[in-house]
Design a protein around this motif. Structure first.
Motif, PDB file in Angstrom:
ATOM      1  N   UNK A   1     101.841 140.446  88.351  1.00 41.62           N
ATOM      2  CA  UNK A   1     100.671 140.717  87.503  1.00 41.62           C
ATOM      3  C   UNK A   1     101.013 141.588  86.307  1.00 41.62           C
ATOM      4  N   UNK A   2     101.913 142.566  86.535  1.00 42.52           N
ATOM      5  CA  UNK A   2     102.215 143.557  85.505  1.00 42.52           C
ATOM      6  C   UNK A   2     103.710 143.551  85.201  1.00 42.52           C
ATOM      7  N   UNK A   3     104.015 143.671  83.909  1.00 40.58           N
ATOM      8  CA  UNK A   3     105.406 143.676  83.504  1.00 40.58           C
ATOM      9  C   UNK A   3     105.778 144.959  82.790  1.00 40.58           C
ATOM     10  N   UNK A   4     107.062 145.283  82.810  1.00 37.50           N
ATOM     11  CA  UNK A   4     107.537 146.500  82.157  1.00 37.50           C
ATOM     12  C   UNK A   4     108.948 146.292  81.622  1.00 37.50           C
ATOM     13  N   UNK A   5     109.342 147.184  80.751  1.00 44.11           N
ATOM     14  CA  UNK A   5     110.693 147.150  80.207  1.00 44.11           C
ATOM     15  C   UNK A   5     111.173 148.569  79.938  1.00 44.11           C
ATOM     16  N   UNK A   6     112.447 148.785  80.193  1.00 37.62           N
ATOM     17  CA  UNK A   6     113.106 150.054  79.857  1.00 37.62           C
ATOM     18  C   UNK A   6     114.230 149.720  78.892  1.00 37.62           C
ATOM     19  N   UNK A   7     114.159 150.264  77.695  1.00 37.75           N
ATOM     20  CA  UNK A   7     115.167 150.024  76.664  1.00 37.75           C
ATOM     21  C   UNK A   7     115.794 151.358  76.266  1.00 37.75           C
ATOM     22  N   UNK A   8     116.969 151.316  75.631  1.00 41.11           N
ATOM     23  CA  UNK A   8     117.651 152.562  75.269  1.00 41.11           C
ATOM     24  C   UNK A   8     116.796 153.524  74.463  1.00 41.11           C
ATOM     25  N   UNK A   9     115.952 152.997  73.576  1.00 46.33           N
ATOM     26  CA  UNK A   9     115.177 153.880  72.701  1.00 46.33           C
ATOM     27  C   UNK A   9     113.802 154.225  73.266  1.00 46.33           C
ATOM     28  N   UNK A  10     113.433 153.659  74.412  1.00 44.57           N
ATOM     29  CA  UNK A  10     112.064 153.846  74.906  1.00 44.57           C
ATOM     30  C   UNK A  10     111.871 155.163  75.646  1.00 44.57           C
ATOM     31  N   UNK A  11     112.937 155.705  76.246  1.00 45.71           N
ATOM     32  CA  UNK A  11     112.814 156.951  76.976  1.00 45.71           C
ATOM     33  C   UNK A  11     112.187 156.798  78.347  1.00 45.71           C
ATOM     34  N   UNK A  12     111.857 155.609  78.743  1.00 45.31           N
ATOM     35  CA  UNK A  12     111.233 155.361  80.041  1.00 45.31           C
ATOM     36  C   UNK A  12     110.569 154.003  80.041  1.00 45.31           C
ATOM     37  N   UNK A  13     109.986 153.594  81.167  1.00 42.78           N
ATOM     38  CA  UNK A  13     109.368 152.270  81.234  1.00 42.78           C
ATOM     39  C   UNK A  13     108.083 152.179  80.420  1.00 42.78           C
ATOM     40  N   UNK A  14     107.888 151.048  79.765  1.00 38.91           N
ATOM     41  CA  UNK A  14     106.651 150.771  79.037  1.00 38.91           C
ATOM     42  C   UNK A  14     106.143 149.396  79.462  1.00 38.91           C
ATOM     43  N   UNK A  15     104.814 149.216  79.423  1.00 34.12           N
ATOM     44  CA  UNK A  15     104.221 147.945  79.814  1.00 34.12           C
ATOM     45  C   UNK A  15     104.541 146.874  78.779  1.00 34.12           C
ATOM     46  N   UNK A  16     104.706 145.670  79.270  1.00 33.42           N
ATOM     47  CA  UNK A  16     104.900 144.531  78.381  1.00 33.42           C
ATOM     48  C   UNK A  16     103.574 144.153  77.724  1.00 33.42           C
ATOM     49  N   UNK A  17     103.606 143.501  76.552  1.00 37.43           N
ATOM     50  CA  UNK A  17     102.371 143.025  75.929  1.00 37.43           C
ATOM     51  C   UNK A  17     101.627 142.067  76.861  1.00 37.43           C
ATOM     52  N   UNK A  18     100.314 142.029  76.740  1.00 41.03           N
ATOM     53  CA  UNK A  18      99.489 141.196  77.616  1.00 41.03           C
ATOM     54  C   UNK A  18      99.894 139.724  77.561  1.00 41.03           C
ATOM     55  N   UNK A  19     100.201 139.223  76.365  1.00 38.44           N
ATOM     56  CA  UNK A  19     100.566 137.817  76.254  1.00 38.44           C
ATOM     57  C   UNK A  19     101.858 137.518  76.996  1.00 38.44           C
ATOM     58  N   UNK A  20     102.809 138.440  76.937  1.00 33.89           N
ATOM     59  CA  UNK A  20     104.062 138.227  77.659  1.00 33.89           C
ATOM     60  C   UNK A  20     103.833 138.276  79.162  1.00 33.89           C
ATOM     61  N   UNK A  21     102.938 139.149  79.609  1.00 39.73           N
ATOM     62  CA  UNK A  21     102.599 139.180  81.030  1.00 39.73           C
ATOM     63  C   UNK A  21     101.961 137.869  81.463  1.00 39.73           C
TER      64      UNK A  21
END
Length: 243
Positions: free
Chosen positions: A100-120
């Protein structure tokens, strides 16, 4: 007079040829079901894929436009869960979806962030395991538009509109039935995915070289080994920071 007569003869011959051509039956295209049936047969058969309730892929990722390479691991679980990790030495990209919910952790993000609704929404329809991806009725609206050349290969071009309303074209090789690529329109532009070097993994064929071409450049995934055991369910748990 001789010239006039020659013109008449040529015109009559051309007219007769055009008439004969017009009477030829149009090239019969396969139905979507026939295209996906051939695809299923080419990659091991629906029976083999229907038993798959999970998959883990190990390989390498080359981010060509950044000149970076590293390890690649991707887990998929029933019915549509996903976890992908790309290790780039000092940096790591970690992306997941719990159904139901997606997330991503990238080098510049500093922590997990939710994916955009359309990508979910797209991931929710991704049909990661089993044989659903081989059944047109499960994909939404599907139509065979004609033949087209993709990556130098003669293919059937198939339009797909997902139940979430996203549109893409898929290309299936006329000769072998294998899927050779997809073209999708994303929020930041067109994305083309090319599937090459199909290999047998435990009786099922997968493209071992996948090239994702975006507006930024190419990402090349090379798959070295695949396990069809169901991954640990904890891999798909939403990070605590996002609960």
């Amino acid at each position: 007079m001789q010239y006039t007569r020659s013109v008449v003869v040529v015109a009559t011959t051309v007219a007769a040829s055009m008439s004969a051509y017009a009477q030829q039956p149009a090239v019969q295209l396969p139905t979507p079901q026939q295209v996906y049936t051939r695809y299923a047969e080419a990659i091991g058969g629906r029976d083999a894929w229907s038993k798959v309730q999970g998959r883990t892929e190990h390989g390498t990722a080359d981010i060509t436009f950044a000149g970076m390479s590293g390890s690649y691991v991707r887990h998929v679980g029933a019915p549509n869960k996903m976890r992908m990790s790309i290790g780039l030495g000092v940096a790591r990209i970690d992306k997941g979806f719990d159904g139901r919910r997606g997330w991503i952790v990238e080098p510049a993000s500093g922590g997990p962030t939710r994916l955009p609704q359309q990508e979910e929404a797209d991931l929710a329809e991704a049909l990661q395991v089993g044989d659903a991806f081989l059944r047109p009725a499960a994909l939404g609206k599907v139509a065979v538009e004609g033949k087209a050349t993709f990556d130098g290969i003669e293919c059937y071009r198939v339009s797909v509109t997902t139940k979430a309303g996203r549109e893409r074209h898929e290309f299936f090789e006329v000769e072998s039935g294998l899927r050779r690529g997809t073209v999708s329109r994303l929020a930041d532009g067109m994305q083309q995915v090319t599937y090459n070097d199909y290999r047998d993994f435990d009786g099922k064929k997968l493209a071992s070289r996948i090239v994702q071409s975006t507006v930024n450049g190419d990402v090349v995934i090379t798959i070295a080994r695949v396990s069809f055991a169901a991954p640990d369910s904890t891999l798909f748990v939403l990070p605590d920071a996002l609960r």
